[in-house]
Design a protein around this motif. Structure first.
Motif, mmCIF file in Angstrom:
data_model
loop_
_atom_site.group_PDB
_atom_site.id
_atom_site.type_symbol
_atom_site.label_atom_id
_atom_site.label_comp_id
_atom_site.label_asym_id
_atom_site.label_seq_id
_atom_site.Cartn_x
_atom_site.Cartn_y
_atom_site.Cartn_z
ATOM 1 N N PRO A 252 -8.768 23.325 33.026
ATOM 2 C CA PRO A 252 -8.960 24.163 34.212
ATOM 3 C C PRO A 252 -7.749 24.078 35.137
ATOM 4 O O PRO A 252 -7.239 22.996 35.415
ATOM 5 C CB PRO A 252 -10.209 23.572 34.866
ATOM 6 N N ALA A 253 -7.289 25.235 35.600
ATOM 7 C CA ALA A 253 -6.088 25.278 36.451
ATOM 8 C C ALA A 253 -6.226 26.425 37.435
ATOM 9 O O ALA A 253 -5.641 27.496 37.255
ATOM 10 C CB ALA A 253 -4.833 25.419 35.597
ATOM 11 N N GLY A 254 -6.982 26.194 38.492
ATOM 12 C CA GLY A 254 -7.145 27.208 39.518
ATOM 13 C C GLY A 254 -6.033 27.203 40.538
ATOM 14 O O GLY A 254 -5.869 28.175 41.286
ATOM 15 N N GLY A 255 -5.249 26.121 40.613
ATOM 16 C CA GLY A 255 -4.174 26.017 41.585
ATOM 17 C C GLY A 255 -2.962 25.324 41.001
ATOM 18 O O GLY A 255 -3.090 24.375 40.229
ATOM 19 N N ILE A 256 -1.769 25.813 41.360
ATOM 20 C CA ILE A 256 -0.502 25.248 40.887
ATOM 21 C C ILE A 256 0.393 25.015 42.086
ATOM 22 O O ILE A 256 0.483 25.868 42.973
ATOM 23 C CB ILE A 256 0.211 26.203 39.905
ATOM 24 N N ALA A 257 1.068 23.878 42.122
ATOM 25 C CA ALA A 257 2.018 23.574 43.193
ATOM 26 C C ALA A 257 3.360 23.214 42.565
ATOM 27 O O ALA A 257 3.433 22.344 41.687
ATOM 28 C CB ALA A 257 1.522 22.415 44.053
ATOM 29 N N VAL A 258 4.426 23.904 42.997
ATOM 30 C CA VAL A 258 5.785 23.651 42.500
ATOM 31 C C VAL A 258 6.664 23.305 43.685
ATOM 32 O O VAL A 258 6.783 24.088 44.636
ATOM 33 C CB VAL A 258 6.347 24.885 41.765
ATOM 34 N N ASP A 259 7.299 22.145 43.625
ATOM 35 C CA ASP A 259 8.177 21.688 44.701
ATOM 36 C C ASP A 259 9.576 21.504 44.118
ATOM 37 O O ASP A 259 9.854 20.525 43.436
ATOM 38 C CB ASP A 259 7.656 20.373 45.276
ATOM 39 N N PHE A 260 10.456 22.462 44.388
ATOM 40 C CA PHE A 260 11.770 22.455 43.744
ATOM 41 C C PHE A 260 12.615 21.259 44.162
ATOM 42 O O PHE A 260 13.377 20.726 43.359
ATOM 43 C CB PHE A 260 12.498 23.760 44.037
ATOM 44 N N SER A 261 12.526 20.840 45.397
ATOM 45 C CA SER A 261 13.343 19.713 45.842
ATOM 46 C C SER A 261 12.645 18.385 45.636
ATOM 47 O O SER A 261 13.285 17.336 45.640
ATOM 48 C CB SER A 261 13.682 19.861 47.329
ATOM 49 N N ARG A 263 10.699 17.258 47.885
ATOM 50 C CA ARG A 263 10.651 16.679 49.231
ATOM 51 C C ARG A 263 9.729 17.446 50.178
ATOM 52 O O ARG A 263 9.737 17.215 51.380
ATOM 53 C CB ARG A 263 12.061 16.648 49.818
ATOM 54 N N LEU A 264 8.960 18.386 49.641
ATOM 55 C CA LEU A 264 7.997 19.158 50.419
ATOM 56 C C LEU A 264 8.652 19.966 51.549
ATOM 57 O O LEU A 264 8.053 20.143 52.614
ATOM 58 C CB LEU A 264 6.901 18.247 50.997
ATOM 59 N N TYR A 265 9.867 20.450 51.323
ATOM 60 C CA TYR A 265 10.453 21.385 52.268
ATOM 61 C C TYR A 265 9.729 22.720 52.112
ATOM 62 O O TYR A 265 9.546 23.223 50.996
ATOM 63 C CB TYR A 265 11.938 21.577 52.020
ATOM 64 N N ALA A 266 9.349 23.329 53.217
ATOM 65 C CA ALA A 266 8.510 24.530 53.152
ATOM 66 C C ALA A 266 9.185 25.664 52.403
ATOM 67 O O ALA A 266 8.522 26.468 51.743
ATOM 68 C CB ALA A 266 8.137 24.971 54.568
ATOM 69 N N TRP A 267 10.512 25.785 52.505
ATOM 70 C CA TRP A 267 11.206 26.899 51.855
ATOM 71 C C TRP A 267 11.468 26.635 50.378
ATOM 72 O O TRP A 267 12.008 27.491 49.678
ATOM 73 C CB TRP A 267 12.514 27.212 52.580
ATOM 74 N N GLN A 268 11.108 25.448 49.874
ATOM 75 C CA GLN A 268 11.280 25.134 48.460
ATOM 76 C C GLN A 268 9.955 24.814 47.780
ATOM 77 O O GLN A 268 9.930 24.323 46.661
ATOM 78 C CB GLN A 268 12.214 23.922 48.309
ATOM 79 N N TYR A 269 8.858 25.117 48.458
ATOM 80 C CA TYR A 269 7.538 24.727 47.976
ATOM 81 C C TYR A 269 6.717 25.992 47.680
ATOM 82 O O TYR A 269 6.546 26.850 48.542
ATOM 83 C CB TYR A 269 6.832 23.875 49.029
ATOM 84 N N ILE A 270 6.218 26.109 46.449
ATOM 85 C CA ILE A 270 5.515 27.291 45.976
ATOM 86 C C ILE A 270 4.103 26.896 45.551
ATOM 87 O O ILE A 270 3.900 25.832 44.967
ATOM 88 C CB ILE A 270 6.237 27.928 44.766
ATOM 89 N N GLN A 271 3.145 27.747 45.835
ATOM 90 C CA GLN A 271 1.802 27.572 45.289
ATOM 91 C C GLN A 271 1.356 28.853 44.589
ATOM 92 O O GLN A 271 1.757 29.956 44.954
ATOM 93 C CB GLN A 271 0.794 27.219 46.383
ATOM 94 N N TRP A 272 0.507 28.656 43.581
ATOM 95 C CA TRP A 272 -0.136 29.749 42.871
ATOM 96 C C TRP A 272 -1.641 29.484 42.873
ATOM 97 O O TRP A 272 -2.076 28.361 42.614
ATOM 98 C CB TRP A 272 0.364 29.833 41.434
#
Length: 457
Positions: A252-261, A263-272
Motif C-alpha cells: 500500500p502506498a497512498g503517500g510518497i515523500a521525496v526530499d532532494f537535499s 534536509r527538508l528544505y521546502a523548495w526541495q521537498y515533494i509529496q505525492w
C-alpha cells in the motif's frame, strides 16, 4: 437361496436388484465423465488465445498482469493511453518532444506540465531541481519557463530520440558539458539561441527574466520541420496494462515523500498523494498543491517512479552528473501501490527499464508518468495512506544567494524580445579542452563549443 427368496418374496427381491443396478450404472457414468474432463465437449467454447477465463486469485498472483481479452490497437508510445485510429494516423510519424523547464521559486507556477506524457525531475547545481517535460500524444499551447540543458536530461533525450527544446546549456571541460554532448551525440537540437529555433520562443511580459521564456509544442514542431528533423519515432515503449487486468499485489502506498537535499528544505521537498477516484497521484510542492498556471489544475500522474543513482559534483560551479548506466534501486508507484525493484540501462541510447525484485519487467498503469531521479544524498519514503504523510514544511522564500544564477542564465531581469541567435552550438564549432576519462559520457574535446556559447536562460 430358495429359503431367502421365500422369506423376502420374489417381487421385493427383483426390485432391490433393480435399485443396485441403477446405482452401478450411475457410478460408471460419473467415472467416465471425470476421465474426459481434460477435453471440453465440442459444443463448449474454450477461451480464445490471448483471452482470459473468469479471473481468479491464482491467475493474477504473478508480478506481470496477463494480456487483455480486448488488446488495445493503438497506444501512446510514452504513456500507453489508448488512441483512436484517427489519433494514431495523425501522430504516428511524430517524434517525442522534450523541453527543459525551470523549477525554482521564480519559475512557479509552471505552464504546460499538465499535458506532458512523461516528466523527469533531477537535482542540478545550486540546490535546485530542473524538469524535462516530454510530449507525444498531447500538445501544450504554452510551456513556461524554458531553461537550459543539463547532462542528465540530455542523456534521457538521447534514449528517447527526442527533439530537444532548451535555452543554452552548461559548457564545461568535464563530464557535465551538456552543450558539447548535444552536438557530439547528434541530439535533435532546438536551442532557443540557434538561428532557426530562436524564432519559435518568446518572452512572456507577465514574468521576469530569466523565468519568462515561453514556447509551445506546435511552435517547436514547426521549427523541427524547418530543420529537417522528422519521424517516426523508434523509441521502445514501456509495458502498460491492458483494460480488464487486475493490478498485481504490491505494498500500500497512498503517500510518497521525496526530499532532494535530505534536509527538508521546502523548495526541495515533494509529496505525492494517491487519489483513488481520479486513479492518479497528485503532486505537492512549495508547501501546497502543484498547479498549472493556465488550467489551474493540480498536476496528476498515473505512475510515479523514484529511481536512485550515485552522483558527483564535477566542478566549482556545482554541476552534477549521475551514474545513469548500469543498474540501481527503483520503486514504481501505481494504482495506490508500491512495487520495489531496480532500474537498468545498458548504454546511453538504451531505454531505462524497471524490474521487480524477481526480475520481471514492471507493467505500468496507462497514463502520464513522472520520474523522480534522486541521488544518494536524497531521501524518500512512502506511507500506506496519504494521511500518514508528515506535514509539509511551511514554504518560505529561500534566503538571498541560495539559488546562484548559473553561468548560462543570462542577465535579463525583465521581459525582453525573442532571443537573438548570437551564440549557438552549431556543427563545426571547436574548442580545446582536457580529454575525458575513459568510459565516461563526456564528449570529446574537439566537439565542444566555445565558452561564448553559454548565454541563455
Amino acid at each position: 437361496m430358495p429359503e431367502l427368496v421365500a422369506r423376502i418374496g420374489r417381487a421385493r427381491l427383483m426390485g432391490l436388484a433393480a435399485v443396485i443396478a441403477a446405482a452401478v450404472l450411475t457410478l460408471v457414468v460419473l467415472v467416465l465423465s471425470l476421465g474426459a474432463g481434460d477435453d471440453p465437449a465440442p459444443d463448449q467454447a474454450s477461451p480464445a488465445q490471448g483471452q482470459l477465463a473468469s479471473p481468479t486469485k491464482q491467475q493474477f498472483s504473478t508480478a506481470t498482469p496477463e494480456a487483455s481479452p480486448t488488446p488495445i490497437k493503438h497506444a501512446g508510445i510514452l504513456d500507453g493511453v489508448a488512441m483512436s485510429d484517427q489519433e494514431w494516423a495523425e501522430r504516428k510519424d511524430l517524434l517525442p518532444l522534450a523541453v527543459m523547464v525551470d523549477n525554482t521559486t521564480g519559475a512557479y507556477p509552471h505552464t504546460g506540465l499538465d499535458t506532458a506524457d512523461l516528466v523527469y525531475e533531477a537535482l542540478v547545481e545550486g540546490g535546485i531541481t530542473r524538469l524535462m517535460a516530454v510530449y507525444w500524444r498531447l500538445e501544450a499551447a504554452k510551456i513556461l519557463p524554458v531553461r537550459s540543458a543539463r547532462t542528465p536530461f540530455v542523456i534521457w533525450a538521447s534514449e528517447l530520440g527526442a527533439l530537444y527544446g532548451h535555452a543554452g546549456g552548461a559548457v564545461t571541460e568535464n563530464d557535465a558539458n551538456a552543450m558539447g554532448q548535444i552536438y557530439e551525440w547528434e541530439i535533435l537540437d532546438l536551442n532557443a539561441f540557434s538561428t532557426i529555433p530562436s524564432n519559435y520562443y518568446y518572452r512572456d511580459a507577465e514574468r521576469y527574466g530569466p523565468y519568462d521564456l515561453a514556447t509551445s509544442t506546435d511552435d517547436l514542431r514547426e521549427a523541427a520541420d524547418r530543420m529537417g528533423f522528422s519521424g517516426p519515432s523508434a523509441v521502445e515503449s514501456w509495458k502498460f496494462r491492458d483494460p480488464g487486468t487486475l493490478l498485481p499485489s504490491g505494498k500500500p502506498a497512498g503517500g510518497i515523500a521525496v526530499d532532494f537535499s535530505g534536509r527538508l528544505y521546502a523548495w526541495q521537498y515533494i509529496q505525492w498523494k494517491w487519489d483513488a477516484g481520479a486513479n492518479r497521484y497528485l503532486r505537492f510542492q512549495f508547501g501546497g498543491p502543484h498547479v498549472d498556471a493556465v488550467s489551474g489544475e493540480q498536476l496528476a500522474f498515473a505512475s510515479v517512479i523514484v529511481m536512485q543513482a550515485p552522483s558527483q559534483v564535477v566542478d566549482d560551479d556545482g554541476h552534477l552528473i549521475y551514474d545513469q548506466l548500469g543498474t540501481g534501486p527503483a520503486t514504481v508507484f501505481t494504482g495506490g501501490q508500491a512495487f520495489e525493484g531496480t532500474w537498468k540501462k545498458q548504454k546511453r541510447e538504451s531505454r531505462t527499464r524497471f524490474y521487480t525484485l524477481a526480475g520481471e519487467e514492471i507493467v505500468f498503469e496507462r497514463g502520464p508518468v513522472f520520474v523522480e531521479f534522486i541521488s544518494s544524498q536524497s531521501t524518500f519514503a512512502y506511507f500506506a495512506a496519504a494521511g500518514d504523510l508528515p506535514t509539509m514544511p511551511a514554504y518560505e522564500p529561500p534566503p538571498p544567494g541560495s539559488f546562484p544564477v548559473p553561468e548560462d542564465a543570462g542577465p535579463s531581469p525583465s521581459p525582453s524580445p525573442v532571443p537573438t541567435p548570437t551564440a549557438s552550438a552549431s556543427p563545426g564549432t571547436t574548442a580545446t579542452a582536457a580529454p575525458s576519462p575513459a568510459g565516461t559520457l563526456s564528449p570529446s574535446a574537439t566537439a565542444q563549443p566555445p565558452k561564448s556559447a553559454t548565454p541563455g536562460p
